[in-house]
Write a protein that holds these residues in place. Structure first.
Motif, short mmCIF file in Angstrom:
data_model
loop_
_atom_site.label_atom_id
_atom_site.label_comp_id
_atom_site.label_asym_id
_atom_site.label_seq_id
_atom_site.Cartn_x
_atom_site.Cartn_y
_atom_site.Cartn_z
N GLU A 58 -5.18 12.51 -12.14
CA GLU A 58 -5.28 13.97 -12.04
C GLU A 58 -3.95 14.64 -12.34
OE1 GLU A 58 -8.63 12.21 -9.90
OE2 GLU A 58 -6.47 11.87 -9.76
N LEU A 59 -2.86 13.98 -11.95
CA LEU A 59 -1.53 14.54 -12.23
C LEU A 59 -1.27 14.56 -13.75
CD1 LEU A 59 1.22 15.59 -11.37
CD2 LEU A 59 1.96 13.22 -11.02
N ILE A 60 -1.64 13.50 -14.43
CA ILE A 60 -1.45 13.45 -15.89
C ILE A 60 -2.33 14.50 -16.57
CG2 ILE A 60 -1.69 12.01 -17.94
CD1 ILE A 60 -1.13 9.57 -16.15
N VAL A 61 -3.57 14.63 -16.11
CA VAL A 61 -4.48 15.64 -16.66
C VAL A 61 -3.90 17.04 -16.47
CG1 VAL A 61 -6.74 16.74 -16.37
CG2 VAL A 61 -6.57 14.25 -16.44
N LEU A 62 -3.36 17.30 -15.29
CA LEU A 62 -2.78 18.61 -14.99
C LEU A 62 -1.64 18.92 -15.97
CD1 LEU A 62 -1.91 19.78 -11.35
CD2 LEU A 62 -0.84 20.68 -13.39
N ILE A 63 -0.73 17.95 -16.13
CA ILE A 63 0.42 18.16 -17.01
C ILE A 63 -0.02 18.35 -18.46
CG2 ILE A 63 2.47 17.03 -17.97
CD1 ILE A 63 2.90 15.75 -15.21
N GLY B 117 -1.20 17.53 -3.45
CA GLY B 117 -0.23 16.55 -3.91
C GLY B 117 -0.92 15.44 -4.68
N TYR B 118 -0.11 14.64 -5.38
CA TYR B 118 -0.63 13.58 -6.23
C TYR B 118 0.15 12.29 -5.98
CZ TYR B 118 -2.71 17.62 -8.46
OH TYR B 118 -3.40 18.78 -8.68
N ASP B 119 -0.58 11.19 -5.88
CA ASP B 119 0.03 9.93 -5.49
C ASP B 119 0.61 9.14 -6.65
OD1 ASP B 119 -0.67 10.45 -2.90
OD2 ASP B 119 -2.44 9.14 -2.89
N ILE B 120 1.73 8.49 -6.35
CA ILE B 120 2.24 7.41 -7.18
C ILE B 120 2.25 6.19 -6.29
CG2 ILE B 120 4.25 6.49 -8.39
CD1 ILE B 120 4.99 9.28 -9.22
N CYS B 121 1.52 5.16 -6.67
CA CYS B 121 1.37 4.00 -5.81
C CYS B 121 1.84 2.74 -6.52
CB CYS B 121 -0.09 3.86 -5.36
SG CYS B 121 -1.26 3.72 -6.72
N TYR C 137 0.81 -1.22 0.00
CA TYR C 137 0.00 0.00 0.00
C TYR C 137 0.84 1.27 0.00
CZ TYR C 137 -3.42 -3.46 1.62
OH TYR C 137 -4.22 -4.56 1.74
N ASP C 138 2.17 1.12 -0.14
CA ASP C 138 3.04 2.29 -0.09
C ASP C 138 2.66 3.31 -1.17
OD1 ASP C 138 4.50 1.57 2.09
OD2 ASP C 138 6.23 0.80 0.96
N VAL C 139 2.86 4.56 -0.83
CA VAL C 139 2.54 5.68 -1.73
C VAL C 139 3.63 6.72 -1.60
CG1 VAL C 139 0.98 7.64 -2.08
CG2 VAL C 139 0.03 5.37 -1.69
N VAL C 140 4.01 7.33 -2.71
CA VAL C 140 4.88 8.49 -2.67
C VAL C 140 4.10 9.64 -3.29
CG1 VAL C 140 6.00 7.92 -4.86
CG2 VAL C 140 7.14 9.45 -3.26
N GLU C 141 4.19 10.79 -2.66
CA GLU C 141 3.38 11.92 -3.10
C GLU C 141 4.22 12.92 -3.88
OE1 GLU C 141 0.56 15.31 -0.98
OE2 GLU C 141 0.77 13.35 -0.04
N ILE C 142 3.67 13.38 -4.99
CA ILE C 142 4.29 14.46 -5.76
C ILE C 142 3.60 15.76 -5.36
CG2 ILE C 142 4.78 15.36 -8.06
CD1 ILE C 142 6.12 12.71 -7.58
N PRO C 143 4.28 16.65 -4.66
CA PRO C 143 3.63 17.88 -4.21
C PRO C 143 3.29 18.82 -5.36
CG PRO C 143 5.95 17.90 -3.60
CD PRO C 143 5.67 16.56 -4.18
N PHE C 144 2.18 19.48 -5.25
CA PHE C 144 1.74 20.44 -6.27
C PHE C 144 2.78 21.55 -6.46
CE2 PHE C 144 -0.57 24.44 -7.23
CZ PHE C 144 -1.05 24.12 -8.49
N ASP C 145 3.39 22.00 -5.36
CA ASP C 145 4.39 23.07 -5.45
C ASP C 145 5.58 22.66 -6.31
OD1 ASP C 145 2.79 24.56 -3.83
OD2 ASP C 145 3.97 24.27 -2.00
N LEU C 146 5.96 21.38 -6.26
CA LEU C 146 7.07 20.92 -7.08
C LEU C 146 6.72 20.99 -8.56
CD1 LEU C 146 9.92 19.68 -7.13
CD2 LEU C 146 8.83 17.42 -7.03
N LEU C 147 5.48 20.67 -8.89
CA LEU C 147 5.03 20.75 -10.28
C LEU C 147 5.01 22.19 -10.77
CD1 LEU C 147 3.83 19.61 -12.86
CD2 LEU C 147 1.60 19.64 -11.77
N THR C 148 4.48 23.09 -9.96
CA THR C 148 4.43 24.50 -10.40
C THR C 148 5.83 25.08 -10.55
OG1 THR C 148 4.17 25.23 -8.09
CG2 THR C 148 2.15 24.89 -9.37
N HIS C 149 6.75 24.64 -9.68
CA HIS C 149 8.14 25.10 -9.80
C HIS C 149 8.74 24.63 -11.12
CE1 HIS C 149 12.21 26.18 -8.60
NE2 HIS C 149 12.60 24.96 -8.96
#
Length: 472
Positions: free
Chosen positions: A344-349, A326-330, A289-301
């Protein structure tokens, strides 16, 4: 009999005195040699659906069951909400000590905690890069306690410290570091042990397994369920489930259990980072069930660096419910981008990358790019994002896996050594997910490139076919 087991027997006697039923086929066992405190173990074979124990609703430690509920206006509890209200009630019962109706129950609850709230700075530093650090919130919790709980205790000091001549002074002292720590301990008990208690007269519909849907679950009042919280949890070996009935909460076996086996509940699909934050331990069973989160701030940067940042597009995405902190990678098996990366992360990009006229068309029709049709450009940007996220950790995956990463819960390791090992297990799990995402994205980009090359060759061959009119 030592004091630990004496407290267990006193608790069981108290529990039966409340009208609870406890099967003769189970026992409360000392599992401190496994760093598991108490646990429930089968003493005889147990059949599927067999009752393990049944606790009357009146024995639950809830706001409604506490004397404090009749001494403080309901509007006060409504203002505090279910979380702070239960902390207040548990503080009240804890301070009452032996006179509390739940005194034997409090005597078996832990007084020391291994959750992240109580880690030292050097121990927390081992989690650098993991966003679980942002979820601890000790400073904000302190402020919340001072702002919300302490004023209530001061206002009702005579109730809270009934019969004490120093009631007002003691209420003033509740803002001290020592008493704030006591509030953290009550909050930690709730986080680790409390259940969302479905009201007996609820109109909500549970499914055939006794669960209510997640959105309904959030609105349920919280309560401490004696005995139910003595079960340890295991994602793979869970063999019991709590059922809500009109007058009782019943724990039943979900599979046959053999004599000598421990009886396990299940926390649900929690990543090991949250398992550590909430319960103070990790286990490989929850690695799935591990998850790593991609923060929104990192994407905007990164978007700003790439000169594709567009406020109007982000505002549109926010209206469409795509923007999050943030957005999950699981994990997924087999690992695929579509299954593992937040759509949602792919849609955003993709939205940031589409040409202006295409964005206007999407906006006019109130549509979004389809995440399953990710473009090569989006995959390349997502790859850069994954690499940037990986660089936020102080160590590499190779450095972490160079030495043994197992968490030894039975050996002679010190508490600090176990905490270091648990932190390493968490960050390894997150880095593994990032590494898998990186490999999958590289493969996706390569496949798209080969596909594009094949298409170009095919077009060229068709153009050069004999008898076909050539372009001027």
């Amino acid at each position: 009999m030592d004091s630990f087991n004496e407290a267990s027997q006193a608790f069981l006697a108290w529990l039966r005195g409340t009208g609870a039923e406890v099967s003769d086929k189970i026992e409360l066992k000392d599992l401190r040699n496994l760093q598991a405190g108490r646990g429930v173990v089968a003493t005889q074979d147990i059949q599927e659906d067999e009752l393990l124990f049944r606790v009357p609703r009146s024995a639950l430690l809830t706001v409604d069951n506490s004397i404090l509920a009749s001494e403080i206006p309901k509007a006060t509890f409504d203002h505090l909400g279910p979380w702070l209200s239960l902390i207040l009630v548990m503080l009240y019962e804890h301070i009452n000590g032996a006179t509390s109706n739940w005194a034997p129950y409090f005597n078996i609850l832990p007084s020391e905690f291994n959750t992240l709230m109580f880690w030292e700075d050097d121990e927390l530093a081992e989690l650098q890069g993991s966003l679980v650090l942002q979820k601890i919130g000790r400073a904000s919790a302190d402020e919340n306690f001072k702002k919300e709980l302490v004023p209530v205790i001061k206002e009702f000091a005579g109730v809270f410290f009934s019969g004490d001549e120093r009631a007002k002074e003691r209420a003033e002292e509740m803002a001290s570091p020592q008493n704030l720590m006591l509030m953290h301990k009550m909050a930690s008990l709730i986080m680790a042990y409390a259940f969302d208690v479905e009201p007996a007269n609820s109109s909500k519909v549970a499914d055939e397994e006794g669960y209510v849907s997640e959105d309904e679950d959030e609105a349920l009042p919280k309560g401490m369920v004696p005995m139910a919280d003595m079960l340890n949890a295991d994602a793979d070996r869970n063999n019991a489930l709590l059922f809500y009935e009109e007058e009782f909460l019943s724990m039943k076996a979900t599979v046959p259990i053999k004599a000598g086996d421990e009886i396990f509940n299940d926390y649900g699909p929690l990543p090991r980072s949250d398992l550590l934050r909430r319960y103070g331990y990790v286990t490989d069973n929850y690695a799935q069930y591990d998850v790593v989160e991609i923060p929104f701030d990192l994407l905007t940067h990164l978007a700003t660096e790439q000169k594709i940042f567009a406020q109007d597009r982000l505002e549109y995405l926010d209206e469409q419910g795509v923007i999050d902190s943030g957005y999950d990678i699981c994990a997924s098996d087999p690992y695929t981008i579509q299954e593992s990366v937040s759509p949602e992360l792919i849609v955003l990009i993709e939205t940031l990358l589409v040409p202006a006229d295409e964005f206007e068309r999407l906006k006019r029709k109130e549509k979004l790019p389809k995440p399953e049709k990710m473009t090569t450009k989006a995959a390349e940007l997502l790859l850069q994002l994954v690499q940037a996220r990986t660089s936020q950790y102080a160590t590499t995956l190779e450095e972490d896996t160079r030495t043994d990463a197992d968490v030894n819960m039975e050996g002679n390791d010190t508490l600090k050594e176990r905490r270091f090992a648990m932190a390493k297990a968490v960050r390894i799990g997150e880095k593994v997910l990032l590494r898998k995402a990186e490999h999958a994205l590289r493969q996706f980009i390569q496949d798209k490139s080969m596909e594009s090359g094949a298409n170009k060759r095919q077009a060229f061959e068709e153009e050069a076919r004999p008898g076909k009119k050539q372009r001027s």
